[in-house]
Design an enzyme around this catalytic site. Structure first.
Site, mmCIF file in Angstrom:
data_model
loop_
_atom_site.group_PDB
_atom_site.id
_atom_site.type_symbol
_atom_site.label_atom_id
_atom_site.label_comp_id
_atom_site.label_asym_id
_atom_site.label_seq_id
_atom_site.Cartn_x
_atom_site.Cartn_y
_atom_site.Cartn_z
ATOM 1 N N LYS A 1 10.802 -10.819 26.775
ATOM 2 C CA LYS A 1 10.987 -11.883 25.536
ATOM 3 C C LYS A 1 10.714 -13.259 25.856
ATOM 4 C CE LYS A 1 13.134 -13.178 21.674
ATOM 5 N NZ LYS A 1 13.483 -14.352 21.591
ATOM 6 N N SER B 1 14.555 -10.399 19.148
ATOM 7 C CA SER B 1 13.684 -11.136 18.348
ATOM 8 C C SER B 1 13.833 -10.759 17.062
ATOM 9 C CB SER B 1 12.107 -11.061 18.809
ATOM 10 O OG SER B 1 11.284 -11.818 18.152
ATOM 11 N N GLY C 1 30.294 -14.703 20.397
ATOM 12 C CA GLY C 1 29.283 -15.748 19.688
ATOM 13 C C GLY C 1 29.091 -15.476 18.084
ATOM 14 N N ASN D 1 34.930 -15.851 19.186
ATOM 15 C CA ASN D 1 34.135 -16.968 19.407
ATOM 16 C C ASN D 1 35.097 -18.161 20.230
ATOM 17 O OD1 ASN D 1 31.436 -18.268 18.770
ATOM 18 N ND2 ASN D 1 32.956 -19.669 17.758
ATOM 19 N N GLU E 1 4.005 -16.247 21.058
ATOM 20 C CA GLU E 1 4.454 -16.628 19.434
ATOM 21 C C GLU E 1 4.006 -18.039 19.391
ATOM 22 O OE1 GLU E 1 8.757 -15.668 18.547
ATOM 23 O OE2 GLU E 1 8.841 -17.916 17.640
ATOM 24 N N TYR E 2 4.351 -18.900 20.534
ATOM 25 C CA TYR E 2 3.675 -20.361 20.443
ATOM 26 C C TYR E 2 2.271 -20.459 20.191
ATOM 27 C CZ TYR E 2 8.023 -22.602 22.419
ATOM 28 O OH TYR E 2 9.332 -23.158 22.612
ATOM 29 N N HIS F 1 7.125 -12.934 25.117
ATOM 30 C CA HIS F 1 6.885 -12.814 23.734
ATOM 31 C C HIS F 1 6.801 -14.139 22.686
ATOM 32 C CE1 HIS F 1 8.763 -12.853 19.669
ATOM 33 N NE2 HIS F 1 8.140 -11.838 19.523
ATOM 34 N N ASN F 2 7.948 -14.711 23.400
ATOM 35 C CA ASN F 2 7.743 -16.457 22.699
ATOM 36 C C ASN F 2 6.759 -17.179 22.962
ATOM 37 O OD1 ASN F 2 10.388 -15.248 22.049
ATOM 38 N ND2 ASN F 2 11.485 -17.096 22.107
ATOM 39 N N GLY G 1 25.056 -13.538 16.323
ATOM 40 C CA GLY G 1 26.024 -12.900 16.678
ATOM 41 C C GLY G 1 26.723 -12.327 15.514
ATOM 42 N N VAL H 1 25.546 -16.349 22.900
ATOM 43 C CA VAL H 1 25.963 -17.712 22.878
ATOM 44 C C VAL H 1 24.794 -18.293 23.505
ATOM 45 C CG1 VAL H 1 28.415 -17.086 23.335
ATOM 46 C CG2 VAL H 1 27.013 -17.167 25.379
HETATM 47 P P1 NBP Z 1 23.590 -20.971 19.296
HETATM 48 O O1 NBP Z 1 22.393 -20.520 20.505
HETATM 49 O O2 NBP Z 1 23.655 -22.149 18.672
HETATM 50 O O3 NBP Z 1 24.885 -20.632 20.312
HETATM 51 C C1 NBP Z 1 26.268 -20.907 19.561
HETATM 52 C C2 NBP Z 1 27.228 -20.278 20.259
HETATM 53 O O4 NBP Z 1 27.321 -20.608 21.643
HETATM 54 C C3 NBP Z 1 28.443 -20.533 19.524
HETATM 55 O O5 NBP Z 1 29.323 -19.017 19.757
HETATM 56 C C4 NBP Z 1 29.153 -21.316 20.657
HETATM 57 O O6 NBP Z 1 30.451 -21.479 20.422
HETATM 58 C C5 NBP Z 1 28.707 -20.964 21.876
HETATM 59 N N1 NBP Z 1 28.993 -22.143 23.019
HETATM 60 C C6 NBP Z 1 28.217 -23.073 23.122
HETATM 61 BR BR1 NBP Z 1 27.120 -23.878 21.920
HETATM 62 N N2 NBP Z 1 28.515 -23.608 24.122
HETATM 63 C C7 NBP Z 1 29.505 -23.132 24.690
HETATM 64 C C8 NBP Z 1 30.252 -23.102 25.896
HETATM 65 N N3 NBP Z 1 30.205 -24.251 26.657
HETATM 66 N N4 NBP Z 1 31.155 -22.235 26.100
HETATM 67 C C9 NBP Z 1 31.256 -21.113 25.235
HETATM 68 N N5 NBP Z 1 30.501 -20.801 24.349
HETATM 69 C C10 NBP Z 1 29.768 -21.953 23.907
HETATM 70 O O7 NBP Z 1 23.605 -19.686 18.597
HETATM 71 P P2 NBP Z 1 22.637 -18.623 17.884
HETATM 72 O O8 NBP Z 1 21.453 -19.529 17.200
HETATM 73 O O9 NBP Z 1 23.447 -17.702 17.046
HETATM 74 O O10 NBP Z 1 21.997 -18.029 19.309
HETATM 75 C C11 NBP Z 1 22.553 -17.156 19.966
HETATM 76 C C12 NBP Z 1 21.714 -16.774 21.309
HETATM 77 O O11 NBP Z 1 20.632 -15.994 20.863
HETATM 78 C C13 NBP Z 1 21.066 -17.961 21.971
HETATM 79 O O12 NBP Z 1 21.008 -17.624 23.267
HETATM 80 C C14 NBP Z 1 19.891 -18.176 21.188
HETATM 81 O O13 NBP Z 1 18.754 -18.782 22.080
HETATM 82 C C15 NBP Z 1 19.411 -16.668 21.011
HETATM 83 N N6 NBP Z 1 18.544 -16.428 20.058
HETATM 84 C C16 NBP Z 1 18.576 -17.090 18.915
HETATM 85 C C17 NBP Z 1 17.656 -16.837 17.496
HETATM 86 C C18 NBP Z 1 17.748 -17.776 16.658
HETATM 87 O O14 NBP Z 1 16.796 -17.499 15.489
HETATM 88 N N7 NBP Z 1 18.734 -18.353 16.334
HETATM 89 C C19 NBP Z 1 16.643 -15.695 18.014
HETATM 90 C C20 NBP Z 1 16.670 -15.166 18.962
HETATM 91 C C21 NBP Z 1 17.591 -15.183 20.104
HETATM 92 P P3 NBP Z 1 31.203 -22.473 19.693
HETATM 93 O O15 NBP Z 1 31.132 -22.001 18.166
HETATM 94 O O16 NBP Z 1 32.526 -22.552 20.160
HETATM 95 O O17 NBP Z 1 30.599 -23.674 19.864
#
Ligand code: NBP
Length: 494
Positions: A184, A129, A10, A33, A191-192, A187-188, A15, A75
């Site tokens: 987690k 987080s 991811g 990825n 946070e809300y 936690h969220n 990631g 992911v």
């Molecule tokens: P995203 O939540 O936007 O996910 C993007 C990733 O998921 C990419 O690697 C994408 O691959 C892959 N993906 C998707 Br979309 N659909 C897919 C599928 N059908 N099969 C395989 N791979 C797939 O990324 P992120 O914001 O980095 O968050 C990653 C995780 O961490 C999530 O669960 C998110 O809820 C959690 N999180 C995020 C944050 C934040 O602040 N962003 C904080 C804490 C936790 P691709 O590139 O090929 O589309």
């Protein structure tokens, strides 16, 4: 070539940041990825020259890893996690470890843990987080799964996690299967609640005539390290409210639309609360407020149909700021009390065996709700792990009893100038309800249920609000025959 210590799947913001964080602590990291271009862009960009191995086939990715293989999925939650588990399985051996670091639903984590255990594969579901910056520089990490699985990843997690002011890493083993993702989620939810409470206080201050930069100064003062409200969310409120709108003299906050979107975790918190029969009105109010915020067209239409008139109140800025400060602190205690009550209930319902003091400890740095206030929660639960509710902790109880009038005054003033306070009001009412030896309305509705549905009722003693019990200490239950002319009351035995 040296094999990788860990692999990350991811290559979105989380990631990529975690892979860089791990590499900066001396680990070699293999990355993959679904869409190869993102891996390539990462390898040729921020990962260039670093101990990061880009791969473009799952087979190559798994082969690049040292055994037992440790693979962290970062992911999108849901189907992508299951899809990657299936893709990885043919390449994994007994004792290898998959870690899901996304925001997965804890019941999915329980299911995946069971499924993979049956195949001899270890599984950790972990909350991470702190957003992009946290992932890069040090997040709070909440892992759940088999203890032996945690042992495999403990050192890496400790190295990459945030460190609290006393140097302690913000990671600890939460409990079996879904425990980490549940913690987690809550936690969220908390946070809300925090975000909604701060938003209501800021909006009230604005409605008393204060400009955004003046409110930003107040928030900056409240973020002083000796202030009880000092926290990351207050800090970023102060910082973001000073921001000017591009190329104009207006503040950005005055131009941002009043629509707050959301992903799943707030809703899951409320769903769990409904399932486990734990009242969390302030966190629910925060979720409902986001839902209402998204109904922009409806609100625009309704605001034209109904025009509410308010008389305001005597405007004394110093008093307003003092009242708003203490009101926010009390509401925050109330909201955390609700979230912790839900953690406690889930701990026994799902055998998570959660340690609340330890959870508050790892939330002290790295994560979004980080605040000094969490130290106080840790101390409260270390002093008494069986606290019936956070509000019963002596320090919080003392502050709330002497200052509850300020929360009442805040709500009154806000309502007098037409500012809605769904979260602040519910935080206030939660305190009133949980400290009511006899709850208003409950006796009336208990009687109504017996009247229309013969559902029975309990009674209190004539000289105390305690429940009436029989000689064996069993609660006595009664029913009145409402349809008979004499309306006799009889005791029910079940
Ligand atoms: P995203 O939540 O936007 O996910 C993007 C990733 O998921 C990419 O690697 C994408 O691959 C892959 N993906 C998707 Br979309 N659909 C897919 C599928 N059908 N099969 C395989 N791979 C797939 O990324 P992120 O914001 O980095 O968050 C990653 C995780 O961490 C999530 O669960 C998110 O809820 C959690 N999180 C995020 C944050 C934040 O602040 N962003 C904080 C804490 C936790 P691709 O590139 O090929 O589309």
């Amino acid at each position: 070539m040296k094999k990788a210590d860990i692999g990350v799947i991811g290559m979105e913001v989380m990631g990529r940041s975690l892979a860089l964080n791990m590499e900066s602590k001396g680990y070699t990291v293999a990355v993959y990825n679904r869409t190869g271009e993102k891996t390539k862009a990462f390898a040729e960009g921020p990962a260039k020259g670093k101990n990061i191995i880009p791969t473009y086939e799952i087979k190559d990715f798994v082969e690049a890893l040292e055994s037992p293989k440790k693979i962290m999925l970062m992911v999108k939650e849901g189907a992508p996690v299951d899809a990657f588990i299936e893709t990885l399985l043919p390449f994994l051996k007994h004792g290898d470890l998959i870690i899901d670091g996304g925001n997965s639903f804890f019941k999915d984590t329980i299911r995946r843990n069971k499924y993979l255990s049956e195949k001899g594969i270890l599984f950790i579901g972990t909350g991470v987080s702190g957003g992009e910056e946290g992932a890069l520089k040090g997040p709070a990490i909440m892992p759940g799964g088999q203890k032996e699985a945690y042992k495999l990843i403990e050192k890496i997690f400790k190295d990459i996690s945030a460190k609290a002011y006393d140097g302690e890493p913000c990671v600890d083993y939460m409990g079996p299967d879904g425990a980490g993702h549940f913690v987690k989620t809550i936690h969220n939810g908390i946070e809300y609640g925090d975000m909604q409470l701060i938003g209501e206080v800021v909006w009230f201050l604005k409605n008393t005539g204060m400009r955004a930069d003046k409110i930003a100064d107040i928030m900056a003062r409240w973020n002083d390290k000796n202030d009880i409200l000092c926290s990351y969310l207050i800090e970023i409120t102060a910082d973001s409210m000073k921001q000017k709108h591009q190329g104009s003299d207006e503040f950005l906050v005055d131009r941002v639309a009043d629509i707050t979107r959301m992903k799943g975790t707030g809703t899951w918190t409320v769903q769990s609360a409904l399932e486990l029969l734990v009242p969390i009105p302030t966190i629910a109010a925060a979720v409902f407020s986001r839902e209402m915020s998204q109904d922009k067209n409806l609100r625009l239409e309704m605001s034209k149909k109904i025009s509410l008139t308010f008389n305001g109140f005597a405007n004394n800025p110093e008093e307003i700021i003092d009242v708003a400060h203490d009101a926010l602190y009390i509401a925050k205690i109330s909201s955390y009390a609700q979230g912790i009550a839900l953690l406690t209930a889930a701990s026994s319902a799902y055998n998570f065996n959660l340690n609340i003091g330890k959870i508050a400890k790892i939330w002290r740095a790295g994560c979004i709700i980080r605040a000094q206030f969490l130290d106080e929660i840790t101390r409260a639960y270390e002093a008494n792990p069986d606290l019936p509710n956070l509000l019963a902790a002596p320090k919080f109880a003392a502050f709330v009893s002497s200052n509850i009038g300020k929360l009442a005054r805040f709500i009154d003033m806000a309502h007098k100038c037409g500012v809605p306070t769904l979260a602040m009001s519910s935080a206030f009412d939660y305190i009133l309800q949980i400290t009511s030896a006899v709850m208003p309305s409950a006796q009336v509705s208990a009687l109504q249920r017996d009247y229309f549905g013969a559902h029975g009722y309990f009674k209190i003693n004539s000289d105390s609000p305690e429940l009436m019990v029989n000689n064996e200490g069993k609660i006595r239950e009664f029913h009145t025959e409402w349809l008979l002319p004499t309306r006799p009351e009889r005791e029910i035995t079940r």
